[in-house]
Write a protein that holds these residues in place. Structure first.
Motif, PDB file in Angstrom:
ATOM      1  N   ASP A 134      41.311  35.636  35.261  1.00 30.63           N
ATOM      2  CA  ASP A 134      40.237  36.619  35.063  1.00 30.63           C
ATOM      3  C   ASP A 134      40.780  38.048  35.141  1.00 30.63           C
ATOM      4  N   GLY A 135      42.095  38.187  35.180  1.00 27.82           N
ATOM      5  CA  GLY A 135      42.703  39.511  35.252  1.00 27.82           C
ATOM      6  C   GLY A 135      42.972  39.986  36.666  1.00 27.82           C
ATOM      7  N   SER A 136      42.503  39.241  37.668  1.00 29.37           N
ATOM      8  CA  SER A 136      42.707  39.639  39.059  1.00 29.37           C
ATOM      9  C   SER A 136      44.120  39.287  39.531  1.00 29.37           C
TER      10      SER A 136
ATOM     11  N   PHE B 297      42.794  30.205  25.701  1.00 30.90           N
ATOM     12  CA  PHE B 297      41.430  29.912  25.283  1.00 30.90           C
ATOM     13  C   PHE B 297      40.453  30.871  25.962  1.00 30.90           C
ATOM     14  N   VAL B 298      39.396  31.228  25.250  1.00 31.27           N
ATOM     15  CA  VAL B 298      38.318  32.050  25.793  1.00 31.27           C
ATOM     16  C   VAL B 298      37.027  31.267  25.604  1.00 31.27           C
ATOM     17  N   LYS B 299      36.252  31.158  26.673  1.00 26.99           N
ATOM     18  CA  LYS B 299      34.989  30.426  26.627  1.00 26.99           C
ATOM     19  C   LYS B 299      33.921  31.247  27.332  1.00 26.99           C
ATOM     20  N   SER B 300      32.665  30.948  27.028  1.00 27.71           N
ATOM     21  CA  SER B 300      31.571  31.612  27.727  1.00 27.71           C
ATOM     22  C   SER B 300      30.772  30.577  28.503  1.00 27.71           C
ATOM     23  N   GLY B 301      30.127  31.034  29.562  1.00 25.33           N
ATOM     24  CA  GLY B 301      29.302  30.161  30.374  1.00 25.33           C
ATOM     25  C   GLY B 301      29.561  30.385  31.846  1.00 25.33           C
ATOM     26  N   ARG B 302      29.066  29.462  32.651  1.00 26.74           N
ATOM     27  CA  ARG B 302      29.295  29.547  34.094  1.00 26.74           C
ATOM     28  C   ARG B 302      30.743  29.118  34.351  1.00 26.74           C
ATOM     29  N   PRO B 303      31.583  30.010  34.881  1.00 29.09           N
ATOM     30  CA  PRO B 303      33.009  29.730  34.977  1.00 29.09           C
ATOM     31  C   PRO B 303      33.383  28.380  35.586  1.00 29.09           C
ATOM     32  N   SER B 304      32.840  28.030  36.723  1.00 30.13           N
ATOM     33  CA  SER B 304      33.252  26.776  37.361  1.00 30.13           C
ATOM     34  C   SER B 304      32.945  25.571  36.480  1.00 30.13           C
ATOM     35  N   LYS B 305      31.760  25.523  35.903  1.00 27.74           N
ATOM     36  CA  LYS B 305      31.385  24.394  35.044  1.00 27.74           C
ATOM     37  C   LYS B 305      32.235  24.346  33.779  1.00 27.74           C
TER      38      LYS B 305
ATOM     39  N   ALA C  35      55.369  20.583  31.429  1.00 31.01           N
ATOM     40  CA  ALA C  35      53.966  20.409  31.036  1.00 31.01           C
ATOM     41  C   ALA C  35      53.548  21.511  30.071  1.00 31.01           C
ATOM     42  N   GLU C  36      52.478  21.251  29.369  1.00 27.95           N
ATOM     43  CA  GLU C  36      51.849  22.251  28.522  1.00 27.95           C
ATOM     44  C   GLU C  36      50.910  23.062  29.410  1.00 27.95           C
ATOM     45  N   ILE C  37      50.920  24.384  29.258  1.00 31.79           N
ATOM     46  CA  ILE C  37      50.017  25.240  30.031  1.00 31.79           C
ATOM     47  C   ILE C  37      48.886  25.706  29.125  1.00 31.79           C
ATOM     48  N   HIS C  38      47.666  25.459  29.564  1.00 37.84           N
ATOM     49  CA  HIS C  38      46.487  25.983  28.883  1.00 37.84           C
ATOM     50  C   HIS C  38      45.909  27.059  29.782  1.00 37.84           C
ATOM     51  N   ILE C  39      45.803  28.262  29.248  1.00 41.35           N
ATOM     52  CA  ILE C  39      45.246  29.391  29.990  1.00 41.35           C
ATOM     53  C   ILE C  39      43.830  29.617  29.487  1.00 41.35           C
ATOM     54  N   ILE C  40      42.887  29.696  30.424  1.00 44.26           N
ATOM     55  CA  ILE C  40      41.492  29.905  30.036  1.00 44.26           C
ATOM     56  C   ILE C  40      40.903  31.093  30.802  1.00 44.26           C
ATOM     57  N   CYS C  41      40.104  31.872  30.088  1.00 46.78           N
ATOM     58  CA  CYS C  41      39.321  32.934  30.709  1.00 46.78           C
ATOM     59  C   CYS C  41      37.879  32.681  30.298  1.00 46.78           C
ATOM     60  N   VAL C  42      36.999  32.622  31.278  1.00 46.36           N
ATOM     61  CA  VAL C  42      35.589  32.338  31.026  1.00 46.36           C
ATOM     62  C   VAL C  42      34.762  33.574  31.368  1.00 46.36           C
TER      63      VAL C  42
ATOM     64  N   LYS D  60      30.038  40.544  23.148  1.00 46.95           N
ATOM     65  CA  LYS D  60      31.179  40.952  22.328  1.00 46.95           C
ATOM     66  C   LYS D  60      32.217  41.669  23.185  1.00 46.95           C
ATOM     67  N   ALA D  61      31.772  42.600  24.010  1.00 42.58           N
ATOM     68  CA  ALA D  61      32.693  43.332  24.880  1.00 42.58           C
ATOM     69  C   ALA D  61      33.343  42.394  25.893  1.00 42.58           C
ATOM     70  N   LEU D  62      32.547  41.483  26.455  1.00 43.38           N
ATOM     71  CA  LEU D  62      33.085  40.532  27.426  1.00 43.38           C
ATOM     72  C   LEU D  62      34.072  39.576  26.773  1.00 43.38           C
ATOM     73  N   SER D  63      33.739  39.122  25.587  1.00 40.33           N
ATOM     74  CA  SER D  63      34.638  38.229  24.847  1.00 40.33           C
ATOM     75  C   SER D  63      35.959  38.935  24.526  1.00 40.33           C
ATOM     76  N   ASP D  64      35.872  40.175  24.081  1.00 36.82           N
ATOM     77  CA  ASP D  64      37.082  40.954  23.771  1.00 36.82           C
ATOM     78  C   ASP D  64      37.945  41.136  25.014  1.00 36.82           C
ATOM     79  N   TYR D  65      37.295  41.462  26.128  1.00 38.48           N
ATOM     80  CA  TYR D  65      38.035  41.636  27.383  1.00 38.48           C
ATOM     81  C   TYR D  65      38.690  40.321  27.802  1.00 38.48           C
TER      82      TYR D  65
END
Length: 146
Positions: free
Chosen positions: A10-12, A90-98, A31-38, A62-67
């Motif tokens: 999440d950039g932290s 990967f970039v996804k939207s929704g409740r992060p934990s789920k 291993a293959e690394i998949h990086i996700i930001c939700v 749009k701004a959140l997706s770009d970030y």
């Protein structure tokens, strides 16, 4: 050992520490690394509840997706600079934990790596319901909280 490692960023600073750990593990396991930001999706209704409303209501997705894309691209860059190979973002939207848990299942991840808040104790994290604690409790594969 591990074939697919999902690391949530999440950039932290905490998420970058999680990325570092995922890179270390990839070097040991290839291993293959998949990086996700939700990012959290905001509906038109949520946007309309703002106290100071412009005449033209714009949903901040749009701004959140770009970030989120910037965060993922930066994480991929860092991973490659540290010698990681087989890195996808990967970039996804929704409740992060789920979203993180569901994505891990869909991609067949055998490990999820997430950062935690460095300034809070375990007890505080559970009371606050942090993403890392929810992911660890919902995931069907091992979760490493860094």
């Amino acid at each position: 050992m591990f074939k697919k490692i999902l690391v949530a960023v999440d950039g932290s600073k905490a998420s970058l520490k999680a990325l570092d750990k995922a890179i270390e593990l990839q070097k040991l396991t290839d291993a293959e690394i998949h990086i996700i930001c939700v990012y959290k999706h905001h509906s038109l209704f949520e946007a309309s509840l703002s106290i100071g409303r412009p005449s033209d209501i714009q949903i901040p997705d749009k701004a959140l997706s770009d970030y989120a894309r910037e965060v993922v691209n930066h994480a991929k860059e860092v991973a490659r600079e540290h010698g990681a190979t087989k890195v996808r973002g990967f970039v996804k939207s929704g409740r992060p934990s789920k979203v993180i848990v569901k994505f891990a299942e869909e991609k067949g991840a055998d490990l999820i790596v997430v950062g935690t808040r460095g300034t809070h104790s375990d007890k505080d994290g559970m009371l606050l319901g942090s993403v890392s604690h929810r992911v660890a409790s919902m995931a069907k594969c091992p979760t490493l909280v860094v």
